[in-house]
Design a protein around this motif. Structure first.
Motif, short mmCIF file in Angstrom:
data_model
loop_
_atom_site.label_atom_id
_atom_site.label_comp_id
_atom_site.label_asym_id
_atom_site.label_seq_id
_atom_site.Cartn_x
_atom_site.Cartn_y
_atom_site.Cartn_z
N PRO A 285 0.83 -1.20 0.00
CA PRO A 285 0.00 0.00 0.00
C PRO A 285 0.87 1.26 0.00
N SER A 286 0.35 2.33 -0.60
CA SER A 286 1.10 3.58 -0.67
C SER A 286 0.92 4.40 0.60
N PHE A 287 0.28 3.81 1.61
CA PHE A 287 0.09 4.49 2.88
C PHE A 287 0.34 3.49 4.00
N ASN A 288 0.57 4.01 5.19
CA ASN A 288 0.76 3.14 6.34
C ASN A 288 -0.63 2.77 6.88
N PRO A 289 -1.00 1.50 6.85
CA PRO A 289 -2.34 1.10 7.32
C PRO A 289 -2.64 1.55 8.75
N LEU A 290 -1.62 1.56 9.60
CA LEU A 290 -1.83 2.00 10.99
C LEU A 290 -2.19 3.48 11.03
N ASP A 291 -1.52 4.29 10.18
CA ASP A 291 -1.86 5.71 10.11
C ASP A 291 -3.31 5.88 9.68
N LYS A 292 -3.76 5.04 8.76
CA LYS A 292 -5.13 5.12 8.27
C LYS A 292 -6.12 4.79 9.39
N VAL A 293 -5.80 3.81 10.22
CA VAL A 293 -6.66 3.43 11.34
C VAL A 293 -6.75 4.60 12.33
N VAL A 294 -5.61 5.21 12.62
CA VAL A 294 -5.58 6.35 13.54
C VAL A 294 -6.40 7.50 12.97
N GLU A 295 -6.24 7.75 11.68
CA GLU A 295 -6.99 8.82 11.01
C GLU A 295 -8.50 8.56 11.10
N LEU A 296 -8.91 7.33 10.85
CA LEU A 296 -10.34 6.99 10.93
C LEU A 296 -10.86 7.13 12.35
N TYR A 297 -10.04 6.75 13.32
CA TYR A 297 -10.43 6.88 14.72
C TYR A 297 -10.63 8.35 15.07
N GLN A 298 -9.71 9.21 14.60
CA GLN A 298 -9.82 10.64 14.88
C GLN A 298 -11.07 11.23 14.22
N GLU A 299 -11.35 10.80 13.00
CA GLU A 299 -12.56 11.27 12.32
C GLU A 299 -13.80 10.88 13.12
N LYS A 300 -13.80 9.66 13.62
CA LYS A 300 -14.92 9.17 14.43
C LYS A 300 -15.05 9.99 15.70
N GLU A 301 -13.94 10.26 16.33
CA GLU A 301 -13.94 11.05 17.56
C GLU A 301 -14.49 12.46 17.30
N ASN A 302 -14.04 13.08 16.20
CA ASN A 302 -14.53 14.41 15.84
C ASN A 302 -16.03 14.40 15.57
N LEU A 303 -16.50 13.35 14.90
CA LEU A 303 -17.93 13.22 14.62
C LEU A 303 -18.72 13.13 15.92
N TYR A 304 -18.25 12.34 16.88
CA TYR A 304 -18.92 12.23 18.18
C TYR A 304 -18.94 13.58 18.90
N GLU A 305 -17.81 14.30 18.85
CA GLU A 305 -17.76 15.61 19.51
C GLU A 305 -18.76 16.57 18.89
N ARG A 306 -18.87 16.57 17.55
CA ARG A 306 -19.85 17.42 16.89
C ARG A 306 -21.27 17.01 17.24
N LEU A 307 -21.50 15.72 17.35
CA LEU A 307 -22.83 15.21 17.70
C LEU A 307 -23.20 15.63 19.13
N ILE A 308 -22.26 15.50 20.05
CA ILE A 308 -22.50 15.90 21.44
C ILE A 308 -22.77 17.41 21.51
N GLN A 309 -21.98 18.21 20.77
CA GLN A 309 -22.17 19.66 20.77
C GLN A 309 -23.55 20.00 20.21
N ALA A 310 -23.98 19.30 19.16
CA ALA A 310 -25.30 19.55 18.58
C ALA A 310 -26.39 19.24 19.60
N GLU A 311 -26.22 18.18 20.36
CA GLU A 311 -27.20 17.84 21.40
C GLU A 311 -27.21 18.89 22.50
N LYS A 312 -26.03 19.37 22.91
CA LYS A 312 -25.95 20.43 23.92
C LYS A 312 -26.65 21.69 23.44
#
Length: 134
Positions: A94-121
């Motif tokens: 792969p032209s990317f580090n799979p572990l970096d991709k997992v971390v990136e996806l985790y961060q995206e998920k975390e950001n999505l949850y934070e936005r969702l929580i803020q919307a609820e607040k």
């Protein structure tokens, strides 16, 4: 050969390799100088004579042995390049580090949850304002 070991279904192997090549029966038939119905019959045959197998293998860009020994688990080792009739191993890097991709996806998920929580607040705050205003 042991009578207990079941021979591989050569026609099914041909069909799978053809499909992985993204080739239609009509294209294989044309390459073999035969009809689509004949290719269908070949793919439904458990066995095929060595001469015909060699022709089919050449048309698919693999060796007869690759067809005989085909399995879904080892397909990356038996498909050859389009212009080479010998078996070549495909080394997928792969032209990317799979572990970096997992971390990136985790961060995206975390950001999505934070936005969702803020919307609820925000929603709760808005509803509290409405209730207090009445």
């Amino acid at each position: 050969m042991s009578t207990l070991s079941r021979p591989k279904h050569i026609g099914r192997n041909i069909s799978r390799i053809r499909e992985l090549r993204d080739m239609k029966q009509e294209a294989l038939a044309q390459a073999l100088g035969t009809s689509q119905q004949t290719v269908s019959a070949i793919e439904n045959s458990e066995t095929i004579d060595d001469t015909k197998l060699a022709e089919v293998a050449k048309a698919l860009g693999v060796t007869s042995e690759a067809i005989k020994n085909y399995s879904d688990e080892t397909i990356l080792n038996v498909i050859s390049s389009h212009d080479n009739s010998t078996i070549t191993a495909i080394n997928i890097q792969p032209s990317f580090n799979p572990l970096d991709k997992v971390v990136e996806l985790y961060q995206e998920k975390e950001n999505l949850y934070e936005r969702l929580i803020q919307a609820e607040k925000d929603k709760v705050e808005y509803l509290e304002k409405i209730v207090k205003g009445k």
